[in-house]
Write a protein that holds these residues in place. Structure first.
Motif, PDB file in Angstrom:
ATOM      1  N   ILE B  26       0.854  -1.187   0.000  1.00 54.59           N
ATOM      2  CA  ILE B  26       0.000   0.000   0.000  1.00 54.59           C
ATOM      3  C   ILE B  26       0.889   1.236   0.000  1.00 54.59           C
ATOM      4  O   ILE B  26       2.075   1.160   0.325  1.00 54.59           O
ATOM      5  CB  ILE B  26      -0.932   0.068   1.230  1.00 54.59           C
ATOM      6  CG1 ILE B  26      -0.112   0.094   2.519  1.00 54.59           C
ATOM      7  CG2 ILE B  26      -1.912  -1.084   1.262  1.00 54.59           C
ATOM      8  CD1 ILE B  26      -0.966   0.387   3.727  1.00 54.59           C
ATOM      9  N   ASN B  27       0.316   2.360  -0.382  1.00 52.99           N
ATOM     10  CA  ASN B  27       1.084   3.594  -0.286  1.00 52.99           C
ATOM     11  C   ASN B  27       0.208   4.738   0.206  1.00 52.99           C
ATOM     12  O   ASN B  27      -1.014   4.693   0.110  1.00 52.99           O
ATOM     13  CB  ASN B  27       1.734   3.936  -1.626  1.00 52.99           C
ATOM     14  CG  ASN B  27       0.689   4.273  -2.658  1.00 52.99           C
ATOM     15  OD1 ASN B  27      -0.309   3.572  -2.771  1.00 52.99           O
ATOM     16  ND2 ASN B  27       0.899   5.360  -3.378  1.00 52.99           N
ATOM     17  N   LEU B  28       0.855   5.727   0.759  1.00 52.07           N
ATOM     18  CA  LEU B  28       0.151   6.839   1.403  1.00 52.07           C
ATOM     19  C   LEU B  28       0.885   8.134   1.073  1.00 52.07           C
ATOM     20  O   LEU B  28       2.077   8.261   1.343  1.00 52.07           O
ATOM     21  CB  LEU B  28       0.147   6.583   2.917  1.00 52.07           C
ATOM     22  CG  LEU B  28      -0.504   7.592   3.831  1.00 52.07           C
ATOM     23  CD1 LEU B  28      -1.982   7.708   3.544  1.00 52.07           C
ATOM     24  CD2 LEU B  28      -0.325   7.155   5.283  1.00 52.07           C
ATOM     25  N   LYS B  29       0.159   9.078   0.478  1.00 47.32           N
ATOM     26  CA  LYS B  29       0.790  10.355   0.104  1.00 47.32           C
ATOM     27  C   LYS B  29       0.442  11.439   1.118  1.00 47.32           C
ATOM     28  O   LYS B  29      -0.400  11.231   1.991  1.00 47.32           O
ATOM     29  CB  LYS B  29       0.300  10.785  -1.279  1.00 47.32           C
ATOM     30  CG  LYS B  29       0.742   9.877  -2.380  1.00 47.32           C
ATOM     31  CD  LYS B  29       0.329  10.468  -3.703  1.00 47.32           C
ATOM     32  CE  LYS B  29       0.364   9.450  -4.823  1.00 47.32           C
ATOM     33  NZ  LYS B  29       1.497   8.539  -4.821  1.00 47.32           N
ATOM     34  N   LYS B  30       1.085  12.578   0.963  1.00 46.81           N
ATOM     35  CA  LYS B  30       0.816  13.683   1.880  1.00 46.81           C
ATOM     36  C   LYS B  30      -0.658  14.079   1.805  1.00 46.81           C
ATOM     37  O   LYS B  30      -1.254  14.107   0.743  1.00 46.81           O
ATOM     38  CB  LYS B  30       1.698  14.877   1.508  1.00 46.81           C
ATOM     39  CG  LYS B  30       1.497  16.029   2.464  1.00 46.81           C
ATOM     40  CD  LYS B  30       2.663  16.977   2.485  1.00 46.81           C
ATOM     41  CE  LYS B  30       2.358  18.200   3.365  1.00 46.81           C
ATOM     42  NZ  LYS B  30       1.971  17.844   4.731  1.00 46.81           N
ATOM     43  N   ALA B  31      -1.220  14.354   2.953  1.00 52.11           N
ATOM     44  CA  ALA B  31      -2.607  14.811   3.103  1.00 52.11           C
ATOM     45  C   ALA B  31      -3.648  13.769   2.735  1.00 52.11           C
ATOM     46  O   ALA B  31      -4.831  14.066   2.629  1.00 52.11           O
ATOM     47  CB  ALA B  31      -2.858  16.096   2.316  1.00 52.11           C
ATOM     48  N   GLU B  32      -3.204  12.540   2.580  1.00 54.40           N
ATOM     49  CA  GLU B  32      -4.145  11.476   2.246  1.00 54.40           C
ATOM     50  C   GLU B  32      -4.591  10.719   3.500  1.00 54.40           C
ATOM     51  O   GLU B  32      -3.806  10.552   4.424  1.00 54.40           O
ATOM     52  CB  GLU B  32      -3.458  10.453   1.339  1.00 54.40           C
ATOM     53  CG  GLU B  32      -3.936  10.501  -0.087  1.00 54.40           C
ATOM     54  CD  GLU B  32      -3.324   9.377  -0.910  1.00 54.40           C
ATOM     55  OE1 GLU B  32      -3.844   9.151  -1.991  1.00 54.40           O
ATOM     56  OE2 GLU B  32      -2.337   8.733  -0.487  1.00 54.40           O
ATOM     57  N   ILE B  33      -5.820  10.242   3.456  1.00 52.83           N
ATOM     58  CA  ILE B  33      -6.249   9.286   4.473  1.00 52.83           C
ATOM     59  C   ILE B  33      -6.474   7.958   3.766  1.00 52.83           C
ATOM     60  O   ILE B  33      -7.241   7.883   2.810  1.00 52.83           O
ATOM     61  CB  ILE B  33      -7.541   9.724   5.181  1.00 52.83           C
ATOM     62  CG1 ILE B  33      -7.342  11.080   5.871  1.00 52.83           C
ATOM     63  CG2 ILE B  33      -7.964   8.672   6.207  1.00 52.83           C
ATOM     64  CD1 ILE B  33      -8.550  11.550   6.684  1.00 52.83           C
ATOM     65  N   VAL B  34      -5.738   6.958   4.239  1.00 52.55           N
ATOM     66  CA  VAL B  34      -5.876   5.636   3.634  1.00 52.55           C
ATOM     67  C   VAL B  34      -6.400   4.692   4.694  1.00 52.55           C
ATOM     68  O   VAL B  34      -5.944   4.726   5.840  1.00 52.55           O
ATOM     69  CB  VAL B  34      -4.515   5.149   3.089  1.00 52.55           C
ATOM     70  CG1 VAL B  34      -4.546   3.659   2.816  1.00 52.55           C
ATOM     71  CG2 VAL B  34      -4.172   5.912   1.819  1.00 52.55           C
ATOM     72  N   SER B  35      -7.370   3.887   4.311  1.00 51.04           N
ATOM     73  CA  SER B  35      -7.945   2.984   5.299  1.00 51.04           C
ATOM     74  C   SER B  35      -7.693   1.534   4.934  1.00 51.04           C
ATOM     75  O   SER B  35      -7.821   1.146   3.771  1.00 51.04           O
ATOM     76  CB  SER B  35      -9.448   3.254   5.393  1.00 51.04           C
ATOM     77  OG  SER B  35     -10.009   2.369   6.309  1.00 51.04           O
ATOM     78  N   LEU B  36      -7.309   0.767   5.935  1.00 51.07           N
ATOM     79  CA  LEU B  36      -7.196  -0.683   5.760  1.00 51.07           C
ATOM     80  C   LEU B  36      -8.405  -1.292   6.419  1.00 51.07           C
ATOM     81  O   LEU B  36      -8.601  -1.160   7.625  1.00 51.07           O
ATOM     82  CB  LEU B  36      -5.951  -1.200   6.472  1.00 51.07           C
ATOM     83  CG  LEU B  36      -4.643  -0.921   5.775  1.00 51.07           C
ATOM     84  CD1 LEU B  36      -3.504  -1.085   6.755  1.00 51.07           C
ATOM     85  CD2 LEU B  36      -4.474  -1.868   4.610  1.00 51.07           C
ATOM     86  N   LEU B  37      -9.238  -1.922   5.611  1.00 47.65           N
ATOM     87  CA  LEU B  37     -10.512  -2.376   6.111  1.00 47.65           C
ATOM     88  C   LEU B  37     -10.556  -3.894   6.062  1.00 47.65           C
ATOM     89  O   LEU B  37     -10.237  -4.497   5.044  1.00 47.65           O
ATOM     90  CB  LEU B  37     -11.604  -1.788   5.210  1.00 47.65           C
ATOM     91  CG  LEU B  37     -13.048  -2.081   5.536  1.00 47.65           C
ATOM     92  CD1 LEU B  37     -13.430  -1.449   6.857  1.00 47.65           C
ATOM     93  CD2 LEU B  37     -13.944  -1.524   4.431  1.00 47.65           C
ATOM     94  N   GLY B  38     -10.931  -4.495   7.177  1.00 42.75           N
ATOM     95  CA  GLY B  38     -11.002  -5.954   7.157  1.00 42.75           C
ATOM     96  C   GLY B  38     -11.778  -6.479   8.328  1.00 42.75           C
ATOM     97  O   GLY B  38     -11.884  -5.803   9.350  1.00 42.75           O
ATOM     98  N   PRO B  39     -12.337  -7.667   8.198  1.00 47.20           N
ATOM     99  CA  PRO B  39     -13.029  -8.267   9.332  1.00 47.20           C
ATOM    100  C   PRO B  39     -12.015  -8.635  10.415  1.00 47.20           C
ATOM    101  O   PRO B  39     -10.807  -8.625  10.157  1.00 47.20           O
ATOM    102  CB  PRO B  39     -13.665  -9.520   8.738  1.00 47.20           C
ATOM    103  CG  PRO B  39     -12.851  -9.848   7.549  1.00 47.20           C
ATOM    104  CD  PRO B  39     -12.292  -8.563   7.034  1.00 47.20           C
ATOM    105  N   SER B  40     -12.506  -8.964  11.606  1.00 44.53           N
ATOM    106  CA  SER B  40     -11.541  -9.302  12.662  1.00 44.53           C
ATOM    107  C   SER B  40     -10.830 -10.593  12.298  1.00 44.53           C
ATOM    108  O   SER B  40     -11.404 -11.471  11.654  1.00 44.53           O
ATOM    109  CB  SER B  40     -12.237  -9.418  14.011  1.00 44.53           C
ATOM    110  OG  SER B  40     -13.289 -10.331  13.913  1.00 44.53           O
ATOM    111  N   GLY B  41      -9.569 -10.658  12.652  1.00 45.16           N
ATOM    112  CA  GLY B  41      -8.770 -11.830  12.308  1.00 45.16           C
ATOM    113  C   GLY B  41      -8.135 -11.719  10.934  1.00 45.16           C
ATOM    114  O   GLY B  41      -7.593 -12.685  10.418  1.00 45.16           O
TER     115      GLY B  41
END
Lengths: 253, 261
Positions: B26-41
């Motif tokens: 994954i990558n993340l730039k300035k002023a970005e909001i990146v979300s990692l979304l996943g079920p538990s586990g």
């Protein structure tokens, strides 16, 4: 406020009064050598105070307690830090602490008298050290193992220096355990020092007790006992209670 | 195109021969909001710990831009119980000597989060929501370039969650902070993130990527596009659960058989 203080202490005052009455009644029909009554005991107390025995003996015992206890506090903390840091050292030394704790105090006194003789300060100091060390150690060690590793992780992630972590996390987190170690340890140390002086010394409160015992001055024996109890109560309920209150300021009220 | 602040490349991690993360990039730039979304586990927290530098990946790389200031928001607030609200903020601020006008920043964050009147209180005197607010503004109090957030709204009620999300999006708009946010809640992700990576359960693998181009301040979950995205994510989650569904008819038949024996 006033009412709650009365509510708090009235039952204790009552039970002390009851003991006093039982004591007084029982002593009427007894020989003063077996059971001296309250009047005889208070007379002996006045005598101890008037001759200066009280202050000189208390100060000797207190000095020994402070030295023995102080060194066991330092050693207990060092041990706890060391055993917490390395599991190898823990496995090597932990049984040793249990052995020290399991050995009856009377064995230590016998050994101390053999090694250091009777005239010296060393016998009571040694016993105080040996008896209070495990108590201090166990309390501090448990405090250390209960330390919140998530808080430590947070502090490290936020670039806190090692000194800051010690000052702002280790110390405040350990303070309650430390105060309770001090409190329990002091009771142990104080009793140990009187015990050691009783058997293996030529001065101090314990020695005064043993002299009164040998000379069949039972009233004096009672007087010294009362002094010891009052002193312990003062330390426990005034000094240590004050310390405990200060330490727990941040806990929810 | 601006440069990446944070880049995870082909991250793999297993515990006891059990693959937890599989080839995550994954990558993340300035002023970005990146979300990692996943079920538990799904290995989200492990990925958070790898990105934050707490755990080393078995293979792959974590690349951080030079000289960026990082801060952290944890699932359960990690506050020093013996320090007051204000002292908890100072505890982290003091570590960054180059931080100017720290007190001013502290006070404005306390006011924005509604904690100003409680600045002399100890954490034990705060409600759960207030503690999480403090956790959040502590992360902002050091003027970070990048915030790592691990389920930041998990331990608060719905109303507090909405308020915290608003607060975060307002401050983010002003300060242009980058945020890597881990969550299990599709709504949170859709309302806050510019980009969403959906992780599968069991072996954490990126199975879908969403880009959300609507300005954050105008987002609303009743809005058609966002609603559809949330639905799509929910469908993915449902199909994941379906895969490991136990055949209940078989199980109950088996149990009945056992009982009669």
């Amino acid at each position: 406020m006033k009412r709650s203080i009365i509510k708090q202490y009235l039952p204790a005052v009552f039970s002390f009064f009851l003991i006093y009455l039982i004591w007084k009644t029982a002593a009427v029909n007894m020989h003063p050598l077996i059971l001296p009554g309250p009047e005889k005991t208070f007379q002996a107390l006045r005598e101890i105070w008037r001759t200066g025995e009280l202050l000189s003996n208390i100060s000797i015992t207190l000095k020994r307690t402070m030295i023995g206890y102080g060194s066991s506090v330092v050693a207990g903390i060092l041990f706890a830090l060391l055993l917490n840091k390395s599991s190898l050292i823990n496995r090597a030394l932990r049984p040793l602490i249990t052995v020290i704790q399991a050995t009856p105090p009377v064995v230590w006194v016998a050994l101390a008298v053999t090694w250091f003789g009777i005239a010296d300060d060393l016998t009571p100091i040694f016993l105080i050290f040996v008896v209070s060390l495990p108590v201090i150690f166990i309390n501090i060690y448990q405090g250390l193992s209960g330390l919140d590793s998530e808080l430590l992780e947070m502090a490290i992630l936020y670039q806190s220096s090692e000194w800051k972590i010690v000052k702002d996390i280790y110390l405040p987190a350990l303070l309650p355990a430390f105060v309770s170690a001090l409190s329990i340890g002091f009771a142990f140390a104080w009793k140990a020092s009187v015990f050691a002086e009783f058997i293996g010394s030529s001065s101090g409160v314990g020695f005064a007790l043993s002299m009164a015992n040998n000379n069949l001055q039972t009233a004096k024996l009672f007087a010294w006992t009362i002094i010891l109890i009052i002193f312990m109560l003062l330390v426990e309920y005034v000094f240590l209670a004050w310390l405990q209150k200060r330490v727990g300021r941040w806990k929810d009220e | 195109m601006s440069e990446d602040l944070l880049k995870l490349q082909n991250i793999k991690k297993s515990f006891n021969n059990y693959l937890v993360l599989d080839d995550i990039s994954i990558n993340l730039k300035k002023a970005e909001i990146v979300s990692l979304l996943g079920p538990s586990g799904s290995g989200k927290t492990t990925l958070f710990r790898i990105a934050a530098g707490l755990v080393k990946p078995d293979t792959g790389q974590v690349i951080l831009a030079n000289k960026i200031r990082k801060s952290f928001v944890f699932q359960e607030p990690r506050l020093l119980p013996w320090k007051t609200v204000s002292e908890n903020l100072r505890f982290v601020q003091d570590n960054y000597s180059c931080l100017d006008r720290a007190e001013e920043l502290r006070n404005s964050l306390l006011k924005a989060s509604g904690l100003y009147d409680f600045k002399e209180s100890f954490p034990a005197e705060l409600s759960g929501g207030m503690k999480q607010r403090l956790e959040l503004i502590r992360a902002l109090a050091i003027k970070p370039d990048l915030i790592f957030m691990d389920e930041p709204f998990k331990s608060v009620d719905t109303r507090t969650r909405i308020n915290l999300m608003k607060l975060l999006s307002v401050i983010q708009a002003e300060t242009k902070i980058s945020i890597l946010m881990i969550t299990h809640n599709p709504e949170e992700a859709v309302l806050l993130a510019d980009r969403i990576y959906v992780l599968s359960d069991k072996t954490g693998k990126i199975i879908k990527k969403f880009q959300i181009n609507q300005p954050r301040s105008k987002r609303n979950i009743r809005n058609n596009d966002l609603y559809d995205t949330i639905n799509e994510i929910n469908q993915i989650f449902k199909s994941l659960i379906g895969e490991m569904d136990v055949d209940l008819t078989k199980l109950s038949g088996h149990m009945q058989k056992q009982r009669s024996e």
